[in-house]
Design an enzyme around this catalytic site. Structure first.
Site, short mmCIF file in Angstrom:
data_model
loop_
_atom_site.label_atom_id
_atom_site.label_comp_id
_atom_site.label_asym_id
_atom_site.label_seq_id
_atom_site.Cartn_x
_atom_site.Cartn_y
_atom_site.Cartn_z
N SER A 246 -17.79 -13.56 -30.78
CA SER A 246 -17.06 -12.71 -31.72
C SER A 246 -15.73 -13.35 -32.13
CB SER A 246 -16.79 -11.36 -31.06
OG SER A 246 -16.00 -11.57 -29.90
N GLY A 250 -12.95 -15.37 -29.97
CA GLY A 250 -12.58 -16.69 -30.49
C GLY A 250 -11.06 -16.85 -30.51
N GLU A 268 -17.38 -20.76 -33.52
CA GLU A 268 -18.41 -20.21 -34.42
C GLU A 268 -18.40 -18.71 -34.20
OE1 GLU A 268 -20.23 -21.98 -36.50
OE2 GLU A 268 -19.73 -23.97 -35.74
N CYS A 303 -25.39 -13.52 -36.52
CA CYS A 303 -24.04 -13.72 -37.07
C CYS A 303 -24.07 -13.78 -38.59
CB CYS A 303 -23.43 -14.99 -36.49
SG CYS A 303 -24.50 -16.41 -36.65
P1 NAD Z 1 -18.57 -12.13 -27.36
O1 NAD Z 1 -17.47 -12.78 -28.10
O2 NAD Z 1 -18.34 -10.81 -26.73
O3 NAD Z 1 -19.06 -13.08 -26.17
C1 NAD Z 1 -19.41 -14.42 -26.38
C2 NAD Z 1 -19.17 -15.21 -25.12
O4 NAD Z 1 -17.78 -15.15 -24.81
C3 NAD Z 1 -19.91 -14.68 -23.90
O5 NAD Z 1 -20.34 -15.77 -23.13
C4 NAD Z 1 -18.83 -13.88 -23.17
O6 NAD Z 1 -19.04 -13.80 -21.78
C5 NAD Z 1 -17.60 -14.68 -23.48
N1 NAD Z 1 -16.38 -13.86 -23.43
C6 NAD Z 1 -16.27 -12.52 -23.69
N2 NAD Z 1 -15.00 -12.12 -23.47
C7 NAD Z 1 -14.30 -13.21 -23.09
C8 NAD Z 1 -12.95 -13.44 -22.74
N3 NAD Z 1 -12.06 -12.44 -22.71
N4 NAD Z 1 -12.56 -14.68 -22.40
C9 NAD Z 1 -13.46 -15.69 -22.41
N5 NAD Z 1 -14.75 -15.55 -22.70
C10 NAD Z 1 -15.17 -14.32 -23.06
O7 NAD Z 1 -19.80 -12.13 -28.36
P2 NAD Z 1 -21.26 -11.56 -28.12
O8 NAD Z 1 -21.19 -10.07 -28.13
O9 NAD Z 1 -21.89 -12.24 -26.93
O10 NAD Z 1 -22.03 -12.10 -29.41
C11 NAD Z 1 -21.92 -11.51 -30.64
C12 NAD Z 1 -20.93 -12.25 -31.52
O11 NAD Z 1 -21.28 -13.63 -31.63
C13 NAD Z 1 -20.93 -11.72 -32.93
O12 NAD Z 1 -19.61 -11.58 -33.38
C14 NAD Z 1 -21.64 -12.82 -33.71
O13 NAD Z 1 -21.33 -12.87 -35.07
C15 NAD Z 1 -21.21 -14.03 -32.98
N6 NAD Z 1 -22.10 -15.17 -33.25
C16 NAD Z 1 -21.67 -16.17 -34.07
C17 NAD Z 1 -22.51 -17.23 -34.37
C18 NAD Z 1 -22.05 -18.37 -35.26
O14 NAD Z 1 -22.68 -19.41 -35.23
N7 NAD Z 1 -21.00 -18.20 -36.03
C19 NAD Z 1 -23.80 -17.27 -33.84
C20 NAD Z 1 -24.21 -16.24 -33.00
C21 NAD Z 1 -23.35 -15.18 -32.71
#
Ligand code: NAD
Length: 499
Positions: A246, A250, A268, A303
């Site tokens: 997300s 990020g 990403e 995404c």
């Molecule tokens: P998320 O950001 O909640 O989690 C992604 C990863 O980050 C996981 O491994 C999670 O454990 C880790 N994470 C979560 N909180 C964290 C923190 N405080 N510190 C460090 N790491 C942390 O996302 P999600 O719910 O797993 O996935 C959905 C999101 O991913 C959506 O926003 C989607 O658009 C995005 N996404 C983007 C792409 C792309 O290529 N642009 C592809 C797939 C998914």
């Protein structure tokens, strides 16, 4: 072939699975140092599949130490690219040999239909490993055009220790988009899968070892974001952090980097992609099929989901009827049934989040034209119907925020000019699409749309040869294609003054 397996065949195979549920560090599976675990749940049934090691700071330290030692030793980093290639091709081959097991793990872990994990996720992941493996002994460095008494070489070197933090929507595929170029370039890698979907990453670690990737070069740390993810982001000895997830998280990684060692951070992130259908679209039936796939594939947990349908008023009703007719045939079902097109949402939290947006859309005054309900299958699981909101205003929450579920917001516009303005009126810039038979409009839109991918007369086009990534708050850097190597290599100039 997997396609011929029935729902009962797949169910019958569950008992024979053995889940890898420990961290993989320095070539060995190991419990987390605190002994903590978390439940790995099948979202379609609510059943706990296994308990997985919950890695934290000490495990991250151990993995980074192992990765750094392997990098310094140089067995992988200094190996001839042609030899690294052979090992990566073997890994791709092993993935395909274990295709059904990997697909079943993916479907059980995150709820996606087996029809897609067998045909999209696993083959796409193996192809990624193969493609980057094949690339590495075909890339040459540069010699600069310097005066005759100088030789200046511009070379690319492995960056060192690379941490990859990935989401749950395409667990194996997103992992392979990162680890393949990172490994191919000679780095040592630590992969942290999402806590919702660790199983295929852990099996991949074992296959990588079997293929011959030396110990310490590829490590997998399951665990939560706030603990394992943050510890990687803040680690002083991680050189590159490649993240998919997300936008909110990020931004955390940028902060972690700034507050630690200024590691490179590649992001990403999320999207709210516009899918523009103009009245002169060449074929509304084709556009409707691609629109439906663009929003409902993978339960909308994509995404690049085409979550904003921007459509010219004069064709809106006709076009929407076609899209909804397709949606009616995509009602959620048991992910293990090969006929199912839409499976379970990844977990209860995500289900509640999406249902919250459906509620918000109604409260904001959009017209719920289809779906909108949570569904239980066999009295279990989190499933949501394909959902359409009509008459959405682009300022509404459901038009501005990433829902990451099967919810389509339809925004009527009076003409192409308004369509372009509305399309770019978002904080995101991952992808966009335009359906038109006018070459001038197609070209004008593809230049003016502020996103990393623009599709003309299709949705979600692309393959491993084309770069993928975002403008604006959808991120930076690019996955896939040779450009992906930029993230995982350092560029060095060597200036040799001749006597
Ligand atoms: P998320 O950001 O909640 O989690 C992604 C990863 O980050 C996981 O491994 C999670 O454990 C880790 N994470 C979560 N909180 C964290 C923190 N405080 N510190 C460090 N790491 C942390 O996302 P999600 O719910 O797993 O996935 C959905 C999101 O991913 C959506 O926003 C989607 O658009 C995005 N996404 C983007 C792409 C792309 O290529 N642009 C592809 C797939 C998914």
């Amino acid at each position: 072939m997997s396609a011929q397996l029935s729902r009962d065949d797949w169910k019958g195979r569950i008992g024979g699975l053995s889940y890898r549920n420990q961290a993989f560090i320095g070539g060995k599976f190991t419990a987390s140092l605190t002994g903590k675990t978390f439940d790995c749940v099948n979202p379609a049934t609510g059943q706990v599949l296994t308990k997985v090691a919950a890695c934290e700071q000490a495990d991250v330290d151990a993995a980074v130490k192992a990765a750094r030692a392997a990098f310094e030793k140089g067995t992988w980093a200094n190996m001839a690219p042609a030899q690294r290639k052979r090992i990566m091709l073997k890994l791709a081959d092993l993935m395909m040999k274990n295709r059904e097991e990997l697909a079943l793990l993916e479907t059980l872990d995150m709820g996606k239909p087996i029809a897609f994990s067998t045909t999209v996720d696993v083959p796409g992941s193996a192809n990624t490993v193969q493609w980057f493996g094949e690339a590495i002994d075909k890339i040459y460095d540069e010699v600069a055009p310097t005066p005759g008494n100088v030789i200046a070489m511009i070379t690319r070197e492995a960056a060192g220790v690379v941490a990859c933090v990935v989401p749950w929507n395409f667990p194996l595929l997103m992992a392979c988009w990162k680890i393949s170029p990172a490994l191919a370039a000679g780095n040592s890698v630590i992969l942290k899968p999402a806590e919702q979907s660790p199983l295929t990453a852990l099996r991949l670690a074992e296959l990588a070892a079997e293929a011959g990737i030396p110990e310490g070069v590829f490590n997998v740390l399951p665990g939560f974001g706030e603990t394992a993810g943050q510890a990687l982001g803040r680690h002083m000895d991680v050189d590159v952090l490649a993240f998919t997830g997300s936008t909110e998280v990020g931004k955390y990684f940028l902060r972690y980097s700034g507050e630690s060692n200024m590691k490179q951070v590649w992001l990403e992130c999320g999207g709210k992609s516009p899918n523009i259908v103009l009245a002169d679209a060449p074929n509304l039936d084709v556009a409707a099929r691609r629109t439906a796939f663009g929003i409902w594939f993978n339960q909308g947990e994509v995404c690049t989901a085409g979550s904003r349908l921007i459509v010219e008023d004069k064709i809106k009703d006709e076009f929407l009827a076609k899209v909804m007719a397709i949606g009616q045939k995509m009602m959620p079902g048991d992910p293990l049934d090969p006929k199912t097109q839409m499976g379970a949402m990844v977990d209860e939290t995500q289900t509640k989040r999406v249902m919250g947006y459906i509620d918000a859309g109604q409260k904001e005054g959009a017209k719920l034209a289809m779906g909108g309900k949570q569904v239980h299958i066999d009295n279990a699981g989190s499933f949501i119907e394909p959902t359409v909101f009509d008459n959405v205003d682009n300022r509404m929450k459901i038009a501005q925020e990433e829902i990451f579920g099967p919810v389509l917001s339809v925004i009527p516009v009076k003409d192409a000019e308004q369509a372009l303005t509305v399309a770019n009126d978002t904080i995101y810039g991952l992808a966009s699409a335009i359906f038109t038979s006018d070459i001038n409009k197609a070209f004008k839109f593809s230049k003016a749309l502020r996103s990393g991918s623009v599709w003309v007369n299709t949705y979600d086009g692309g393959d491993i040869t084309t770069p993928f990534g975002g403008y604006k708050q959808s991120g930076n850097g690019r996955d896939k294609s040779l450009h992906a190597f930029d993230k995982f290599t350092q560029m060095k100039t060597t200036w040799i003054q001749l006597g």
